[in-house]
Write an enzyme that holds these catalytic residues in place. Structure first.
Site, PDB file in Angstrom:
ATOM      1  N   SER A  57      57.350  72.484 -33.585  1.00  0.00           N
ATOM      2  CA  SER A  57      56.588  73.319 -33.406  1.00  0.00           C
ATOM      3  C   SER A  57      57.018  74.882 -32.913  1.00  0.00           C
ATOM      4  O   SER A  57      57.623  75.519 -33.835  1.00  0.00           O
ATOM      5  CB  SER A  57      55.396  72.708 -32.556  1.00  0.00           C
ATOM      6  OG  SER A  57      54.290  73.539 -32.223  1.00  0.00           O
ATOM      7  N   HIS A  58      56.580  75.212 -31.690  1.00  0.00           N
ATOM      8  CA  HIS A  58      57.024  76.609 -31.430  1.00  0.00           C
ATOM      9  C   HIS A  58      58.010  76.304 -30.141  1.00  0.00           C
ATOM     10  O   HIS A  58      58.206  77.322 -29.346  1.00  0.00           O
ATOM     11  CB  HIS A  58      55.945  77.403 -30.844  1.00  0.00           C
ATOM     12  CG  HIS A  58      54.962  76.617 -29.750  1.00  0.00           C
ATOM     13  ND1 HIS A  58      54.154  75.724 -30.105  1.00  0.00           N
ATOM     14  CD2 HIS A  58      54.927  76.764 -28.488  1.00  0.00           C
ATOM     15  CE1 HIS A  58      53.628  74.927 -29.158  1.00  0.00           C
ATOM     16  NE2 HIS A  58      53.868  75.674 -28.021  1.00  0.00           N
TER      17      HIS A  58
ATOM     18  N   ASP B 224      55.722  80.924 -35.713  1.00  0.00           N
ATOM     19  CA  ASP B 224      56.397  79.968 -35.246  1.00  0.00           C
ATOM     20  C   ASP B 224      57.242  79.140 -36.029  1.00  0.00           C
ATOM     21  O   ASP B 224      57.319  79.221 -37.326  1.00  0.00           O
ATOM     22  CB  ASP B 224      55.652  79.145 -34.235  1.00  0.00           C
ATOM     23  CG  ASP B 224      54.688  78.338 -35.027  1.00  0.00           C
ATOM     24  OD1 ASP B 224      54.289  78.154 -36.190  1.00  0.00           O
ATOM     25  OD2 ASP B 224      54.064  77.281 -34.349  1.00  0.00           O
TER      26      ASP B 224
ATOM     27  N   ASP C  20      56.745  75.974 -37.675  1.00  0.00           N
ATOM     28  CA  ASP C  20      56.039  75.564 -38.528  1.00  0.00           C
ATOM     29  C   ASP C  20      54.911  76.170 -39.219  1.00  0.00           C
ATOM     30  O   ASP C  20      54.062  75.520 -40.064  1.00  0.00           O
ATOM     31  CB  ASP C  20      55.669  74.102 -38.279  1.00  0.00           C
ATOM     32  CG  ASP C  20      54.806  74.144 -37.191  1.00  0.00           C
ATOM     33  OD1 ASP C  20      54.480  75.130 -36.375  1.00  0.00           O
ATOM     34  OD2 ASP C  20      54.437  72.972 -36.542  1.00  0.00           O
TER      35      ASP C  20
ATOM     36  N   ASP D  67      52.125  77.698 -38.477  1.00  0.00           N
ATOM     37  CA  ASP D  67      50.738  77.610 -38.062  1.00  0.00           C
ATOM     38  C   ASP D  67      50.395  78.694 -36.812  1.00  0.00           C
ATOM     39  O   ASP D  67      49.346  78.866 -36.606  1.00  0.00           O
ATOM     40  CB  ASP D  67      50.293  76.259 -37.399  1.00  0.00           C
ATOM     41  CG  ASP D  67      50.895  75.646 -36.302  1.00  0.00           C
ATOM     42  OD1 ASP D  67      51.942  76.476 -35.794  1.00  0.00           O
ATOM     43  OD2 ASP D  67      50.599  74.535 -35.778  1.00  0.00           O
ATOM     44  N   ARG D  68      51.082  79.352 -36.287  1.00  0.00           N
ATOM     45  CA  ARG D  68      51.136  80.376 -35.159  1.00  0.00           C
ATOM     46  C   ARG D  68      51.435  81.720 -35.683  1.00  0.00           C
ATOM     47  O   ARG D  68      52.716  81.729 -36.428  1.00  0.00           O
ATOM     48  CB  ARG D  68      51.669  79.834 -33.882  1.00  0.00           C
ATOM     49  CG  ARG D  68      50.909  78.652 -33.348  1.00  0.00           C
ATOM     50  CD  ARG D  68      52.096  78.111 -32.059  1.00  0.00           C
ATOM     51  NE  ARG D  68      51.522  76.723 -31.677  1.00  0.00           N
ATOM     52  CZ  ARG D  68      50.656  76.339 -30.429  1.00  0.00           C
ATOM     53  NH1 ARG D  68      50.230  77.507 -29.724  1.00  0.00           N
ATOM     54  NH2 ARG D  68      50.487  75.193 -30.255  1.00  0.00           N
TER      55      ARG D  68
ATOM     56  N   LYS E  80      45.760  75.452 -38.033  1.00  0.00           N
ATOM     57  CA  LYS E  80      45.949  76.667 -37.867  1.00  0.00           C
ATOM     58  C   LYS E  80      46.719  77.283 -39.326  1.00  0.00           C
ATOM     59  O   LYS E  80      47.405  76.597 -39.902  1.00  0.00           O
ATOM     60  CB  LYS E  80      46.715  76.730 -36.726  1.00  0.00           C
ATOM     61  CG  LYS E  80      46.217  76.505 -35.325  1.00  0.00           C
ATOM     62  CD  LYS E  80      46.998  76.491 -34.237  1.00  0.00           C
ATOM     63  CE  LYS E  80      48.212  75.542 -34.057  1.00  0.00           C
ATOM     64  NZ  LYS E  80      47.582  74.255 -33.698  1.00  0.00           N
TER      65      LYS E  80
END
Length: 485
Positions: free
Chosen positions: A63-64, A234, A236, A238-239, A335
């Site tokens: 993720s982030h 990020d 993956d 989504d952000r 997201k």
């Protein structure tokens, strides 16, 4: 699936083990779809699940958070609508795992993840055949975007005589191939507009969190004044983070509100209309003012994208977001960082304005919501529990609603205090104890919430402070100076 922190072969082994787990109990999985080179962004996972009508998808991601052998690693399951799994599904998976008696193995399952195409296997006679398909996820995702945006208008913005120079940082996560193919090859941005576009197991030692602290190189580049638009993603995809010329930072809550107010610039929304907005409870109430001005329904949900999915599936919500750099719409059920960047570029193309001008114009019309978030990670779990319990006892006492607090020259009068509870308007499910809220008569808020998404061990306590400022003369102050809460 996203491939952070794992070699492609290792990723595929873990992925196939999970698929075998589901074949035992669902008796229906005979096809496994994997992104080229073992990489898929989270938005692309949602897109493909919906396109091929899959029963779900497994995402392996940091993720982030920091990746690599010593970094973070998570497994997420997205359900058939393309969105994150609800708690009921995760509990069912847990229950099934406790009664697992067998699983099927394909001992000769060897796949070249760099070669597109289909491969059929005999999975111990469980399926004839068991199919593995390697797909170009970037092209599938791009085709979806072509039906949402006016690519001609965006391309003119990036290539015309008054070309907007952009700087996009993929932070060595999975977004590199998407950025190069879509923003550079398809929309005409120069190749050197995109940096850190090679996906690396440890993200090149970076912490792939798109905020001013961790995307410092982008901030420095934008401060130089050479670029009119900047964005970071990020690991993956989504952000995202948006920046304007000279390092003008757009907070996630401001980004959400500005995008909501300008959705008519996107063909997808101008043709379909807008059915409603939604935000997570801790997210700034800036979008609430947009919803009121546009006479659109506004839903306040607990933190977690799965709550938005229910609203979208029922046709109640078209656009949603949260304060942690996540925004999306009903084109998928997760997201979507690159989609959000294209929304911003579309707004700039239609309005013929820069990022800062657009944001300041929004503040002038709607007022500015100053917003801060403070994270306390690695807190002893028991101490965090008692902190929240004792604080709830204080703020829910009847006498608390009569309290006034003096901070500097400001006086804050409590209007309401509670532990946020959400009743889903679709299925009637109730989510209790979602965060402590203290709301003041001037629309200011303080929120305390325990989070499960922090890096490292222990509990994470998040504190959010928000104050509203209508006076345009006070819109240029530093957030933490103005937000004296």
């Amino acid at each position: 699936m996203t491939g952070e922190g794992l070699e492609a072969k290792s990723l595929f082994r873990i992925l196939s083990i999970n698929v075998h787990f589901y074949t035992c109990h669902l008796k229906s999985i005979g096809r496994l779809v994997i992104g080229h080179n073992g990489i898929l962004s989270t938005p692309a996972v949602s897109c493909i699940i919906r396109k091929i009508k899959a029963i779900g998808g497994i995402i392996l991601t940091a993720s982030h958070n920091p990746g690599g052998p010593g970094g973070d690693f998570g497994i997420k399951f997205n359900v058939a609508n393309g969105g994150p799994s609800p708690d009921t599904v995760m509990e069912r998976i847990h229950q099934v795992s406790r009664t697992l008696e067998e699983y099927a193995i394909c001992p000769d399952l060897h796949i070249d993840l760099s070669r597109l195409g289909r491969h059929d296997f005999d999975l111990e006679n469980k399926f004839k055949p068991f199919r593995v398909e390697i797909v170009d996820s970037v092209e599938i995702y791009l085709n979806m975007l072509r039906g949402i945006f006016d690519f001609g208008a965006i391309k003119s913005l990036l290539t015309g005589p008054k070309q907007l120079k952009i700087r996009i940082d993929a932070m060595n996560g999975v977004m590199g191939p998407y950025v190069r193919r879509i923003l550079c090859d398809e929309l005409g941005a120069p190749a050197n507009s995109a940096v850190n576009c090679v996906p690396l197991e440890d993200f090149g030692g970076q912490h792939p969190n798109p905020n001013p602290a961790f995307a410092a190189s982008l901030v420095d580049s934008m401060k130089g004044g050479e670029f009119g638009f900047g964005a970071a993603f990020d690991a993956d995809g989504d952000r995202y983070m948006i920046m304007g010329e000279n390092g003008f930072f757009v907070s996630p809550s401001d980004s959400l509100a500005v995008m909501a107010a300008n959705l008519s610039c996107i063909p997808y929304f101008s043709q379909r209309g807008i059915r409603g907005f939604a935000r997570s409870m801790p997210t700034s109430t800036a979008i609430d003012r947009v919803a009121k001005a546009m006479k659109v329904a506004l839903y306040e949900t607990p933190t977690g994208w799965r709550f938005f999915g229910n609203l979208m599936d029922s046709g109640r919500c078209s656009f949603c977001g949260e304060e942690s750099f996540g925004t999306g719409s009903d084109h998928i059920r997760d997201k979507d960082g690159l989609w959000s960047v294209l929304v911003w570029l579309s707004i700039m193309a239609v309005r013929k304005q820069g990022v800062e001008e657009i944001v300041r114009d929004h503040w002038a019309k709607m007022g500015r919501n100053y917003f801060c978030r403070f994270d306390y990670e690695g807190v002893d779990g028991k101490a965090a529990y008692y902190l929240m319990r004792d604080l709830e006892a204080v703020i829910t006492d009847k006498a608390f609603t009569t309290q006034k607090f003096s901070v500097g020259n400001n006086i804050y009068s409590v209007e309401k205090a509670d532990n946020f509870e959400y009743i889903d308007p679709v299925d009637g499910s109730v989510s209790r104890k979602q965060g402590l809220r203290i709301m003041f008569t001037d629309s200011s808020r303080i929120i305390f919430r325990l989070s499960g998404s922090g890096a490292g061990t222990g509990a994470t306590v998040r504190i959010y402070a928000e104050s509203y400022e209508r006076d345009p003369e006070r819109h240029n102050r530093e957030t933490q100076v103005n937000n004296s809460l």
